[in-house]
Motif scaffolding. Structure first.
Motif, PDB file in Angstrom:
ATOM      1  N   ARG A  15     -67.469  12.135 -56.906  1.00  0.00           N
ATOM      2  CA  ARG A  15     -68.505  11.654 -55.978  1.00  0.00           C
ATOM      3  C   ARG A  15     -69.504  12.762 -55.634  1.00  0.00           C
ATOM      4  O   ARG A  15     -70.708  12.521 -55.560  1.00  0.00           O
ATOM      5  CB  ARG A  15     -67.837  11.128 -54.698  1.00  0.00           C
ATOM      6  N   GLY A  16     -69.001  13.973 -55.444  1.00  0.00           N
ATOM      7  CA  GLY A  16     -69.892  15.076 -55.110  1.00  0.00           C
ATOM      8  C   GLY A  16     -70.897  15.354 -56.202  1.00  0.00           C
ATOM      9  O   GLY A  16     -72.092  15.556 -55.932  1.00  0.00           O
ATOM     10  N   LEU A  17     -70.444  15.364 -57.453  1.00  0.00           N
ATOM     11  CA  LEU A  17     -71.351  15.604 -58.575  1.00  0.00           C
ATOM     12  C   LEU A  17     -72.344  14.456 -58.717  1.00  0.00           C
ATOM     13  O   LEU A  17     -73.513  14.678 -59.041  1.00  0.00           O
ATOM     14  CB  LEU A  17     -70.560  15.784 -59.869  1.00  0.00           C
ATOM     15  N   PHE A  18     -71.879  13.243 -58.471  1.00  0.00           N
ATOM     16  CA  PHE A  18     -72.765  12.082 -58.574  1.00  0.00           C
ATOM     17  C   PHE A  18     -73.890  12.170 -57.544  1.00  0.00           C
ATOM     18  O   PHE A  18     -75.071  11.972 -57.875  1.00  0.00           O
ATOM     19  CB  PHE A  18     -71.966  10.800 -58.377  1.00  0.00           C
ATOM     20  N   PRO A  53     -62.956   4.943 -58.490  1.00  0.00           N
ATOM     21  CA  PRO A  53     -64.259   4.390 -58.893  1.00  0.00           C
ATOM     22  C   PRO A  53     -64.941   5.273 -59.922  1.00  0.00           C
ATOM     23  O   PRO A  53     -64.801   6.499 -59.904  1.00  0.00           O
ATOM     24  CB  PRO A  53     -65.049   4.349 -57.578  1.00  0.00           C
ATOM     25  N   ILE A  54     -65.664   4.647 -60.809  1.00  0.00           N
ATOM     26  CA  ILE A  54     -66.466   5.350 -61.811  1.00  0.00           C
ATOM     27  C   ILE A  54     -67.929   5.194 -61.407  1.00  0.00           C
ATOM     28  O   ILE A  54     -68.429   4.080 -61.254  1.00  0.00           O
ATOM     29  CB  ILE A  54     -66.241   4.779 -63.226  1.00  0.00           C
ATOM     30  N   TYR A  55     -68.611   6.313 -61.228  1.00  0.00           N
ATOM     31  CA  TYR A  55     -70.011   6.316 -60.829  1.00  0.00           C
ATOM     32  C   TYR A  55     -70.884   6.431 -62.082  1.00  0.00           C
ATOM     33  O   TYR A  55     -70.572   7.196 -62.994  1.00  0.00           O
ATOM     34  CB  TYR A  55     -70.302   7.485 -59.891  1.00  0.00           C
ATOM     35  N   ARG A  56     -71.964   5.667 -62.087  1.00  0.00           N
ATOM     36  CA  ARG A  56     -72.837   5.696 -63.257  1.00  0.00           C
ATOM     37  C   ARG A  56     -74.290   5.576 -62.839  1.00  0.00           C
ATOM     38  O   ARG A  56     -74.618   4.859 -61.883  1.00  0.00           O
ATOM     39  CB  ARG A  56     -72.500   4.562 -64.219  1.00  0.00           C
ATOM     40  N   LEU A  57     -75.158   6.262 -63.552  1.00  0.00           N
ATOM     41  CA  LEU A  57     -76.591   6.106 -63.325  1.00  0.00           C
ATOM     42  C   LEU A  57     -77.344   6.231 -64.639  1.00  0.00           C
ATOM     43  O   LEU A  57     -76.888   6.870 -65.583  1.00  0.00           O
ATOM     44  CB  LEU A  57     -77.114   7.117 -62.303  1.00  0.00           C
ATOM     45  N   VAL A  92     -79.743  13.404 -56.323  1.00  0.00           N
ATOM     46  CA  VAL A  92     -80.754  14.211 -55.639  1.00  0.00           C
ATOM     47  C   VAL A  92     -81.536  15.059 -56.646  1.00  0.00           C
ATOM     48  O   VAL A  92     -82.760  15.132 -56.605  1.00  0.00           O
ATOM     49  CB  VAL A  92     -80.097  15.111 -54.572  1.00  0.00           C
ATOM     50  N   SER A  93     -80.801  15.685 -57.576  1.00  0.00           N
ATOM     51  CA  SER A  93     -81.434  16.558 -58.555  1.00  0.00           C
ATOM     52  C   SER A  93     -82.447  15.804 -59.406  1.00  0.00           C
ATOM     53  O   SER A  93     -83.578  16.260 -59.618  1.00  0.00           O
ATOM     54  CB  SER A  93     -80.365  17.194 -59.454  1.00  0.00           C
ATOM     55  N   PRO A 131     -67.854  22.710 -58.638  1.00  0.00           N
ATOM     56  CA  PRO A 131     -68.041  22.392 -57.216  1.00  0.00           C
ATOM     57  C   PRO A 131     -68.550  23.526 -56.333  1.00  0.00           C
ATOM     58  O   PRO A 131     -69.133  23.263 -55.284  1.00  0.00           O
ATOM     59  CB  PRO A 131     -66.629  21.959 -56.780  1.00  0.00           C
ATOM     60  N   LYS A 132     -68.356  24.779 -56.744  1.00  0.00           N
ATOM     61  CA  LYS A 132     -68.818  25.881 -55.908  1.00  0.00           C
ATOM     62  C   LYS A 132     -70.341  25.994 -55.963  1.00  0.00           C
ATOM     63  O   LYS A 132     -70.944  25.879 -57.029  1.00  0.00           O
ATOM     64  CB  LYS A 132     -68.173  27.184 -56.359  1.00  0.00           C
TER      65      LYS A 132
END
Length: 216
Positions: free
Chosen positions: A157-160, A204-208, A165-166, A122-123
């Protein structure tokens, strides 16, 4: 992931070279010889205790799977589960650093990359360590087939959001995005250990799913 030292892990891993491939750099461009077929190869970078990659191998016998994990004390858990699953013929494990994929795979050796519940780092100063940073995206592109895909799951959520964006800035095509995978969970979804834990807590589980563009 909290690592518990297992002094017996190295010896146990070394005794099962039919599953944990020694000297994987020797098989670069020749993974079909390892599996005995020309089926697509999918890799999971950071396979952890192995529930996902083993489940995928059992569910999809016409695809070859390679689970990549650096730490002996974690990989040995995946090895034990693989043995319990009677060593699927389409599954192998590697004890290597996922940041060095190009030492073991050439362009086109891999058809899909899975990233599941990676360390979010996260940093801001640690952003380059995130497995969806542009440096890692370039690494995956260099071993994947043209139009190869990355499938990514996380509870963070932050990593997702960072990953969306990346990948967009890298020029990838987003094929599927879910902000809560388990609301309408696909029938073929194979859960990781973390996924089971977090979903049971109501998180919640985020997926892409995203795809490299061959004309990039």
């Amino acid at each position: 992931m909290r690592l518990r030292h297992k002094p017996w892990a190295v010896e146990f891993i070394d005794a099962h070279t039919d599953v944990v491939i020694p000297n994987p750099e020797a098989h670069k461009t020749k993974w079909s010889e390892v599996f005995g077929n020309d089926n697509p190869v999918h890799i999971e970078v950071g396979t952890g205790k192995g529930q996902f990659v083993i489940g995928m191998a059992l569910q999809n016998p016409d695809i070859n799977y390679i689970g990549i994990e650096l730490f002996d004390s974690v990989l040995v858990c995946a090895l034990e589960k693989t043995i319990e699953a009677e060593k699927p013929a389409n599954l192998r494990l590697l004890k290597v650093n996922g940041a060095k994929l190009e030492e073991f795979f050439a362009k086109g050796d891999v058809s899909r990359v899975y990233l599941n519940f990676s360390d979010p780092w996260p940093k801001i100063r640690h952003a380059k360590r995130r497995l969806t940073h542009e440096g890692f995206l370039k690494l995956y592109e260099n071993v994947l087939i043209d139009n190869g895909e990355i499938h990514f799951k996380t509870d963070n959520r932050g990593l997702f959001e960072y990953s969306l964006v990346s990948m967009n800035e890298y020029g990838m095509a987003l094929k599927f995005v879910s902000l809560d995978l388990h609301v309408n969970m696909p029938e073929d979804n194979v859960m990781t250990e973390y996924e089971q834990k977090f979903s049971a807590l109501g998180q919640p589980i985020y997926r892409l799913e995203c795809q490299f563009k061959s004309n990039k």
